[in-house]
Design a protein around this motif. Structure first.
Motif, PDB file in Angstrom:
ATOM      1  N   UNK A  63       0.879  -1.165   0.000  1.00  0.00           N
ATOM      2  CA  UNK A  63       0.000   0.000   0.000  1.00  0.00           C
ATOM      3  C   UNK A  63       0.914   1.212   0.000  1.00  0.00           C
ATOM      4  N   UNK A  99       1.509   2.917   2.376  1.00  0.00           N
ATOM      5  CA  UNK A  99       2.227   2.988   3.652  1.00  0.00           C
ATOM      6  C   UNK A  99       2.849   1.667   4.065  1.00  0.00           C
ATOM      7  N   UNK A 100       2.633   0.646   3.275  1.00  0.00           N
ATOM      8  CA  UNK A 100       3.139  -0.675   3.686  1.00  0.00           C
ATOM      9  C   UNK A 100       4.109  -1.203   2.643  1.00  0.00           C
ATOM     10  N   UNK A 108       8.388  -6.523   6.960  1.00  0.00           N
ATOM     11  CA  UNK A 108       7.186  -5.722   6.720  1.00  0.00           C
ATOM     12  C   UNK A 108       7.416  -4.372   7.363  1.00  0.00           C
ATOM     13  N   UNK A 167       5.676  -0.590   8.018  1.00  0.00           N
ATOM     14  CA  UNK A 167       4.381   0.087   8.005  1.00  0.00           C
ATOM     15  C   UNK A 167       4.543   1.514   8.497  1.00  0.00           C
ATOM     16  N   UNK A 168       4.185   2.465   7.614  1.00  0.00           N
ATOM     17  CA  UNK A 168       4.163   3.858   8.074  1.00  0.00           C
ATOM     18  C   UNK A 168       2.927   4.042   8.937  1.00  0.00           C
ATOM     19  N   UNK A 169       3.094   4.637  10.070  1.00  0.00           N
ATOM     20  CA  UNK A 169       1.957   4.814  10.966  1.00  0.00           C
ATOM     21  C   UNK A 169       1.490   6.249  10.800  1.00  0.00           C
ATOM     22  N   UNK A 184       6.827   1.426  11.650  1.00  0.00           N
ATOM     23  CA  UNK A 184       7.036   0.174  12.379  1.00  0.00           C
ATOM     24  C   UNK A 184       7.541  -0.859  11.394  1.00  0.00           C
ATOM     25  N   UNK A 185       8.448  -1.672  11.870  1.00  0.00           N
ATOM     26  CA  UNK A 185       9.021  -2.658  10.965  1.00  0.00           C
ATOM     27  C   UNK A 185       9.271  -3.967  11.703  1.00  0.00           C
ATOM     28  N   UNK A 186       9.019  -5.054  11.010  1.00  0.00           N
ATOM     29  CA  UNK A 186       9.313  -6.356  11.597  1.00  0.00           C
ATOM     30  C   UNK A 186      10.066  -7.206  10.594  1.00  0.00           C
ATOM     31  N   UNK A 217      11.913  -6.412  15.664  1.00  0.00           N
ATOM     32  CA  UNK A 217      10.729  -5.558  15.577  1.00  0.00           C
ATOM     33  C   UNK A 217      11.171  -4.171  15.974  1.00  0.00           C
ATOM     34  N   UNK A 231      -0.709  -5.561  10.161  1.00  0.00           N
ATOM     35  CA  UNK A 231       0.750  -5.558  10.101  1.00  0.00           C
ATOM     36  C   UNK A 231       1.339  -5.495  11.497  1.00  0.00           C
ATOM     37  N   UNK A 232       0.760  -4.609  12.308  1.00  0.00           N
ATOM     38  CA  UNK A 232       1.275  -4.478  13.670  1.00  0.00           C
ATOM     39  C   UNK A 232       1.094  -5.783  14.453  1.00  0.00           C
ATOM     40  N   UNK A 251       3.756  -8.039  13.585  1.00  0.00           N
ATOM     41  CA  UNK A 251       4.997  -7.634  14.251  1.00  0.00           C
ATOM     42  C   UNK A 251       5.002  -8.083  15.706  1.00  0.00           C
ATOM     43  N   UNK A 305       7.362 -10.837  18.223  1.00  0.00           N
ATOM     44  CA  UNK A 305       7.944 -10.594  19.535  1.00  0.00           C
ATOM     45  C   UNK A 305       7.369 -11.596  20.534  1.00  0.00           C
TER      46      UNK A 305
END
Lengths: 1046, 555
Positions: free
Chosen positions: A389, A391-392, A462, A464-466, A474-476, A534, B13-14, B17, B21
């Motif tokens: 997306x 943001x993703x 992944x 993700x813009x918050x 955020x990123x994982x 994360x 997505x979160x 993530x 964890x």
């Protein structure tokens, strides 16, 4: 005969290479066609549209982005070709475009080059940014990227493109001399084992000294990746840079970034070279005649008879009796010359608006100095970045290696030991072609040990813009890296022929040395690393201020399991376990497993005001399974500051100074050393240990005495640095001075207990060591004319460590000459040799004259090594030991690189050198006839009354106790300067390359380790093993081609 | 609505993530249990587990001084053809220093002593079965006494440590001074006495029994009665040694193995003659490489190994004639120009000589033969022997090839019954003279190899000479010669100078035997210091309470 053969092999290799190349191309095309069909219609279209667009011309004006003034003398070149023009005084240019896919490259000294794809327009005005304003250039740092201008830590980076054309097998080989602060040493050239030792800013600990290696953000080894797929190397040196790695960072970190797709048309590139390897240095040996004469002299010297008669000597000399009186040179006859090193790499990359991709396959073959030794390596990479997306973003990547290493079943060290026994007068081979010394059979008949390594790096992330907090991402990431290693060694009987010279004609007898029946060992090792990360990343500007932050959680687990089985006494020569002997005594197996865990919390906060005043705080809270639960967690913070003076008003008008930044950092990081579980009191179990009560039994023994308090080493690192750009890039400087204090250093306290204590102790956090030095790089880029560009760069590293607190017995500590504390680690101690006893030192009875210090190792004779009586007590003993040499790891390393391009030619050269280092001469060789070994040509310069200052002492049939004491007689200065790498490339004119159906073609010749200047003879100066039992590093000359096919 | 969807995706997505964890439980994530090792609690919980620890001590008993540079090379029995061997290049030149590390050094026996102390203290503190405890504690104490005996015979008095040293609780008292020579002897002697009755008469295979304890005791008493430790020739010391060895004889457990030639072979491991041994397992990392390294190296033109041991003429001349007379006896029938005929059985069992058949091939040593085993007196360089002999005692033909996969499982005899008989004979002869029991003991050894009994009426000194010769021959290549040379103070006369060999040449087709010194001789032995070895420098450096043996001080 031999020569013709190798010539023939050369041709055969060439043919094989060509065949492989064709095959690779075919496969590549197949892959390509599949990919292209799936990707987009435009690609197919572009394939067919080349001819339609010939003769198009584009023109325009180039201006400065800041002042708007016209830029004269800007190079405008069509990428990948030699086609180009230069802008006039009005900044205008006009150039013919060969095809629709052309990309124009605008470059000008002091400005950032810009690539502009041709878009079917006839006018293209371009704005160039001054290099000093290159605010967006980013540098890879730990767990992220940073703008180079706002960097406050000591980080050096290098683009990897140079390495792709170098004929190197291990990526680490390409790093030496190219990056300041990096000390690299290649101690063996053996295929599959030729990884270099790397030290960042030298040695700072008695424990672990190797840096952490990171590939695409995950801790992993990078040695076996395909150089063609690497984007860049980054070396993190100071506390601010390495603190995010906490306990793993103290020895520095090397980050590797692999290539990823870029938006644009699919591009297919093919790079291949064919190289020829030869040993850099091989010992010079005497002829059989010289060797036999030397042995005669030695025997006579100690009161014996000559071993060989005049007639023997004559036969050794004239070669009339090659089997009875052989004359061989083991290096010339056993080692292959011009062994192949071939590499092929094919890559596809490109991307559309929301998806970018990169894929490559590579194959490398490296031959060894003898046929059973070689390496085959197959690399494959595939990665995709998708903006799912707005943001993703999801990224996926795999990077795999399939490697096969083959070698004789006899360990390499043993083979080189055996090479030492193959003196010129031993029958390396008889005239019937059969081997007459151990090494021949052990190399060619002992079977093969095949090691297969399948290694895979897989990674999914992944991002993700918050949107509810602008600037927050955020990123994982999950990375799973399995490695599967299989070894199969089928050892077959090695033959050792002998000759009975009493029979006429000579009778040749076949024999088998060591094992008479084959045996098989097979092992499998499966290891896996699972890494989770994360993170939250924040970056935002507020007026003149900008603020960034990172918070990251990382967990890493490693698990390893091993299984091995062996059978002996095969009746059949089929290398399968099931085909072996059924006798239980011939069957054995083994297995073990182990695990490791690490958890960390990383943070980084950076703030800058007006891009002038920079501040950063970074660190990690880290935990490891290594230590007791209460000693497991550590906190490692670091801070750094930067000040861009060139942005200050009072500096702004100094027009030759484009950028000047001073920076400083301080922080603490940790290091794991020794082994895990030293906090536990444990017993080691092993077997078979004895035969009791009628059968083999297992046993348990005390492990080391435990230390429940054991924890990490702590490194306090301070760094002051300066970055400057002068005269619009004509001169660039990056300089640092550093100081590190390693405390809590894990030291072995063995010497604090008596030997009668009877058990070894666990390490304790008691050592202290410091390490200081400087590293800098200084470079220039200069265009002499439109066609001639020169860039030069030099880097220099000096790192000197000092042991501040170690366990030392009073015997050495109380003697200032012998004290280890206060001296660099690895300082060499021994007796100081002061030449030889001379005839005049003895009375008529052969006794030493009074007043000359006596030596305790038996009777001495004229020509024996004389040692200095340091304490002047009239006798030589341990109290006369003193410092006689530097450590094996050099204190100084420097590199000079030069690049000259002239029209379509490009010339690259790298000189690399080290200083302040020494090593013990390969003892078994430096002294002739040691333990049955032979002699060097240089051993012929030995002491006689007429040759009192010879390089070698009195010759004896075996080194005497007196002459083989650890002393400066055996120490060599191992500094060197070597032409590490050189390449010359030529880009074929587009008109020509188009005719063969490629976009762009470059041919190059390239070489490694071409020339060496060093005081060391007979061995490569990078070899550090004192017995010189290593496979020599290789000099490689290669010819290659680099094609952009589409 | 669209925002909602995007937010929904964000949540997915979160969640992903967070899951990553969440998969890790921080609390016990770092608790890794090492699987390659076991803990205190496990090891001492059961007798079967605790046995593993004692197994390890049995396993770390030292075998021969060295397989390649054999212990007899440090004496006048044999010489290494290799100049760089520790024995030939250092020890017999009399230049052993605290910094040198010849294979004779034994200081690392303190590691074994600690292991014994650990076992003893852990087992004593445990609640394990009492019968088991009594037996195993006695075994461990025997082994500790044996390790001390090796140290004592090598260095003289050494620190006596009978508890587990702990630097955390004992502070500076972990540094122990040397006990006196007498104290060390007494410790070993008393320990053997104390445990003998706790050990079984017939122990488990290769384990130690009562006989081992008494034999060790008897050996140490013999050493202590010998001239080195008994300069005044106190006869009560000899009597003590005689009595203890007699005790072993009177146990009636041990007997001479009938076949001298194969008594040390793998197939005859644990025969009735063996009292205490180091065990080996063929083809494993605890295999015995003696057969692969010591015999003649080139057989039938094929190189099988490196032959690191060359017996000397001095040893060969000690073998009697088959009629039981020494070759020095004019009536023995010995012919110096045909020296290998009509010799006693042990000569043919023990020595490979010119003309003997080995692995089906004739061994050829004579000069000018062109043989790869031709005598080489020229200081090495050719990998040919420096005497015209190789050992074959205990060497098993099927293992006569160097190589890991060819290691044999033949145990190494540390004490065997023949030694007990000879020790008794020697001690009794010194204590009371050549009585019938002396004759009886030595004649048993001789009878096994078909030698006639010694003639009656020998004087004490004649008997002494006969016993020394018998002992030298019977126990050659078993690492017994070096301690004998030391305790009898014979080293100062027998090590310096040269050792010899025949040089065999052919004159008119007939072999001629000439006695010549072997090459490379600066052999020396300083009686003022060389009767004990220097304590290794590392031990001196780490324990300031140790006093170096005389003559070896660095300062």
């Amino acid at each position: 005969m031999k020569k013709n053969l190798s010539y023939f092999y050369g041709l055969k290799n060439l043919y094989n290479c060509f065949q492989k190349l064709l095959l690779t191309l075919k496969i590549a095309l197949l892959i390509l066609i599949c990919s292209i069909q799936n990707l987009s219609a435009t690609a197919t279209y572009s394939l067919n549209s080349i001819d339609m667009l010939q003769q198009k011309t584009v023109s325009g004006k180039v201006t400065d982005s800041q002042t708007g003034e016209n830029l004269a003398g800007v190079n405008v070149v069509i990428k990948g070709t030699a086609l180009g023009v230069i802008t006039g005084t009005d900044g205008k240019y006009s150039i013919a475009i060969p095809d629709k896919k052309a990309v124009l490259v605008f470059s000008f000294i002091g400005y950032i080059s810009k690539e502009v794809p041709f878009t079917d327009r006839s006018v293209m005005d371009v704005v160039l940014e001054s290099a000093e304003l290159n605010l967006e250039e980013v540098v890879i740092v730990g767990y992220g990227t940073q703008k180079k201008t706002s960097l406050t830590s000591a980080v050096s980076s290098m683009q990897a493109e140079k390495l792709a054309d170098d004929p190197i097998t291990n990526l680490t080989t390409g790093l030496g001399g190219r990056i300041p602060g990096l000390i690299v040493r290649q101690s063996t050239g053996e295929p599959g084992r030729d990884a270099n030792d790397i030290y960042i800013r030298g040695i700072s600990s008695t424990g672990s000294t190797q840096p952490l290696l990171v590939v695409d953000g995950i801790p992993r080894g990078f040695q076996n990746l395909d150089p063609n797929t690497i984007e860049s190397f980054t070396v993190l040196k100071d506390a601010a840079a390495v603190a995010p790695y906490g306990v793993a960072g103290a020895n520095g970190v090397i980050l590797i970034t692999t290539k990823r797709g870029k938006t644009g048309m699919p591009t297919v590139t093919f790079n291949s070279y064919m190289g020829f390897q030869n040993c850099t240095v091989l010992p010079k040996l005497p002829t059989a005649y010289e060797f036999a004469s030397l042995q005669n002299a030695a025997s006579v010297n100690v009161g014996g008879n000559p071993l060989y008669s005049a007639s023997d000597l004559r036969k050794f000399k004239d070669g009339s009796d090659p089997d009875g009186h052989p004359n061989h040179n083991v290096y010339n006859e056993l080692f292959d010359k011009n062994t192949p090193l071939n590499s092929y790499s094919l890559a596809l990359s490109g991307g559309a608006d929301r998806v970018k991709y990169y894929a490559s396959v590579g194959y490398q073959y490296q031959g060894g100095i003898w046929a059973p030794t070689y390496q085959k390596r197959f690399n494959y990479t595939m990665n995709i970045d998708a903006d799912v997306t707005k943001t993703t973003k999801i990224s996926f990547g795999i990077n795999g290696t399939e490697q096969l290493n083959s070698a004789p079943t006899i360990p390499t060290e043993r083979l080189f030991e055996l090479v030492g026994y193959a003196t010129p007068i031993t029958p390396l081979t008889f005239s019937n072609g059969q081997g007459g010394t151990y090494v021949w059979g052990d190399v060619f008949q002992s079977g093969k040990s095949l090691t297969n390594i399948s290694q895979l790096f897989t990674q999914l992330s992944i991002e993700q813009k918050l949107s509810f907090v602008p600037g927050l991402i955020a990123k994982g990431t999950i990375a799973f890296d399995p490695t599967f290693t299989r070894n199969k060694a089928f050892r077959t009987p090695a033959h050792l022929w002998s000759v009975d010279t009493t029979k006429t004609p000579y009778q040749y007898i076949d024999g088998i040395f060591e094992q008479t029946k084959p045996s098989l060992s097979e092992s499998m090792d499966y290891s896996k690393q699972l890494t989770y990360q994360a993170s939250l990343n924040y970056e935002r500007n507020f007026g003149k201020s900008s603020l960034g932050g990172l918070f990251l959680f990382e967990a890493k687990s490693n698990d390893d399991s091993y299984f091995g089985a062996t059978r002996r006494n095969y009746n059949l020569t089929i290398d399968e376990l099931d085909m072996g002997s059924s006798d239980l005594a011939d069957i054995s197996n083994s297995g073990a497993s182990s695990s490791a865990r690490q958890l960390g919390l990383v943070y980084r906060v950076n703030y800058d005001y007006d891009q002038k005043y920079l501040f950063e705080a970074t660190g990690r809270y880290d935990g490891s399974y290594y230590f007791a639960p209460k000693k497991r967690w550590g906190f490692f913070p670091a801070f750094s500051l930067g000040w861009r003076l060139s942005e200050e008003k009072f500096m702004k008008n100094i027009d030759w100074l484009n950028n000047l930044k001073i920076r400083g950092s301080y922080g603490e990081v940790g290091s794991l050393a020794g082994s895990a579980f030293q906090f536990l009191s444990l017993y080691n179990v092993y077997g078979p240990a004895a035969v009791l009560d009628g059968g083999a039994v297992q046993a348990a023994t005390e492990g080391t005495e435990s230390n429940p308090d054991i924890t990490w080493e702590r490194a306090k690192k301070t760094d002051m640095g300066l970055d400057a750009t002068l005269w619009k890039g004509l001169l660039q400087i990056e300089a640092d001075c550093f100081y590190e204090l390693r405390s809590n250093m894990l030291a072995n306290p063995t010497v604090i207990v008596p030997v009668e204590y009877g058990v070894s102790l666990s390490q304790v956090n008691a050592g202290k060591m410091d390490n200081r030095g400087i590293d800098f790089t200084i470079g220039t880029n200069y265009s002499v004319s439109k066609d001639l560009h020169i860039s030069l760069s030099g880097n220099f590293t000096y790192a000197k460590n000092k042991l501040l607190q170690v366990f030392e017995t009073p015997t050495t500590y109380d003697n200032p000459n012998r004290r280890i504390t206060g001296r660099p680690l690895g300082t060499k101690f021994g007796f100081e040799s002061i030449g030889y006893f001379q005839v005049k030192d003895f009375d008529s009875n052969g006794n030493l004259l009074p007043g000359i210090a006596t030596q305790p190792w038996g009777k001495v004779y004229p020509g024996d090594v004389r040692y200095k009586d340091i304490n002047k007590d009239g006798k030589i003993d341990d109290n006369d030991i003193t410092v006689i040499g530097n450590a094996n790891i050099p204190q100084i390393i420097y590199g000079i690189t030069a690049n000259v391009t002239y029209k379509s030619f490009s010339f690259d050269v790298l000189f690399q050198g080290v200083g302040k280092t020494s090593f013990f001469g390969p003892w078994g060789y430096w002294q002739p006839f040691n333990s049955g070994r032979g002699a060097w040509e240089s051993n012929m310069d030995y002491w006689t009354p007429e040759n009192p200052n010879a390089s070698h002492c009195r010759i004896t049939p075996s080194p005497t106790e007196n002459n083989s004491q650890v002393s400066s007689y055996e120490i060599f200065n191992s500094r060197y300067l070597r032409l590490k790498s050189l390449s010359l490339s030529y880009t074929i004119p587009t008109v020509v390359s188009r005719k063969i159906g490629v976009q762009n073609a470059k041919i190059y010749i390239s070489g490694q380790n071409l020339l060496t200047f060093t005081p060391i003879i007979n061995y490569d100066p990078e070899i550090v093993q004192s017995e010189a039992l290593d496979y020599p590093p290789q000099r490689v000359i290669s010819i290659g081609i680099n094609l952009t096919i589409f | 609505m669209k925002n909602l969807i995007i937010n929904f995706k964000v949540i997915i997505v979160l969640t992903l993530l967070m899951m990553s964890v969440g998969m890790i439980s921080c609390k016990d994530y770092l608790d890794v249990i090492p699987k390659a090792q076991v803990s205190d609690a496990t090891l001492w919980a059961e007798t079967g587990n605790a046995d593993l620890f004692l197994n390890g001590i049995y396993g770390s008993i030292r075998g021969p001084i060295d397989f390649f540079d054999h212990g007899d090379n440090y004496t006048d029995n044999s010489i290494s053809q290799y100049l760089w061997a520790d024995s030939r290049g250092r020890y017999v030149l009399g230049i052993e220093t605290p910094g040198s590390t010849s294979n004779l050094q034994q200081w690392s026996q303190f590691n074994n002593i600690r292991a014994c102390n650990v076992f003893i203290s852990k087992v004593e503190a445990s609640n394990l079965d009492e019968d088991w405890k009594k037996l195993r504690l006695a075994e461990a104490r025997f082994l500790r006494a044996y390790f001390y005996s090796v140290l004592w015979t090598t260095y003289g008095g050494v620190p006596i440590i009978t508890e587990v040293l702990d630097r955390n609780t004992q502070g500076d008292s972990i540094f122990r001074a040397r006990a006196t020579d007498e104290e060390t002897f007494k410790f070993i002697d008393d320990e053997c006495t104390a445990i003998a009755d706790d050990l079984p008469l017939i122990p488990g295979t290769s384990r130690v029994g009562k006989g081992a304890a008494l034999t060790l005791k008897g050996w140490c008493e013999l050493f202590n009665a010998s001239p080195l430790k008994n300069p005044d020739n106190d006869k009560t010391k000899w009597a003590l040694a005689a009595a203890t060895n007699k005790q072993v004889m009177d146990m009636n457990v041990y007997s001479l193995f009938p076949d001298h030639a194969t008594m040390l072979f793998q197939a005859n491991n644990n025969n009735n003659e063996i009292i205490f041994c180091k065990t080996y397992l063929g083809g494993t990392n605890i295999g015995n490489s003696r057969s692969g390294l010591q015999p003649i190296g080139v057989v039938g033109g094929i190189q099988l190994s490196w032959s690191g041991v060359n017996p000397t003429q001095e040893l060969v001349d000690e073998y009697d004639m088959a009629n039981g007379l020494p070759i020095t006896d004019p009536s023995s029938g010995y012919d110096p120009q045909n020296p290998y005929v009509n010799r006693e059985k042990r000569f043919y069992d023990d020595i490979n000589y010119d003309g003997s058949i080995w692995l089906g091939y004739e061994s050829v040593y004579w000069t000018g033969s062109g043989s790869l085993n031709e005598l080489d007196l020229n200081f090495g360089g050719s990998n040919r022997p420096c005497t015209v002999y190789h050992p074959r005692k205990g060497i098993e033909p099927q293992f006569c090839q160097n190589g890991y996969n060819n290691l044999s499982g033949a145990n190494w005899a540390i004490f065997r019954y023949a030694e007990v008989l000879l020790s008794y004979a020697e001690a009794q002869n010194e204590a009371v003279g050549p009585d019938a029991s002396v004759y009886d003991a030595i004649n048993k050894v001789r009878a096994r190899v078909d030698l006639p009994s010694l003639p009656a009426g020998l004087s004490q000194n004649e008997m002494r000479i006969a016993i020394h010769r018998e002992r030298r021959v019977e126990l050659c290549f078993e690492d017994k010669r070096w301690p004998d040379l030391i305790r009898l103070k014979l080293a100062e006369t027998l090590i310096p100078g040269s050792v010899h060999t025949f040089q065999i040449t052919k004159v008119n087709g007939i072999k001629v035997y000439t006695l010549v010194p072997t090459g490379g001789s600066d052999r020396a032995f300083d009686p003022a210091k060389n009767y004990v070895l220097p304590i290794p420098q590392s031990a001196m450096d780490q324990n300031k309470k140790l006093v170096q043996n005389p003559g070896y001080q660095n300062n």
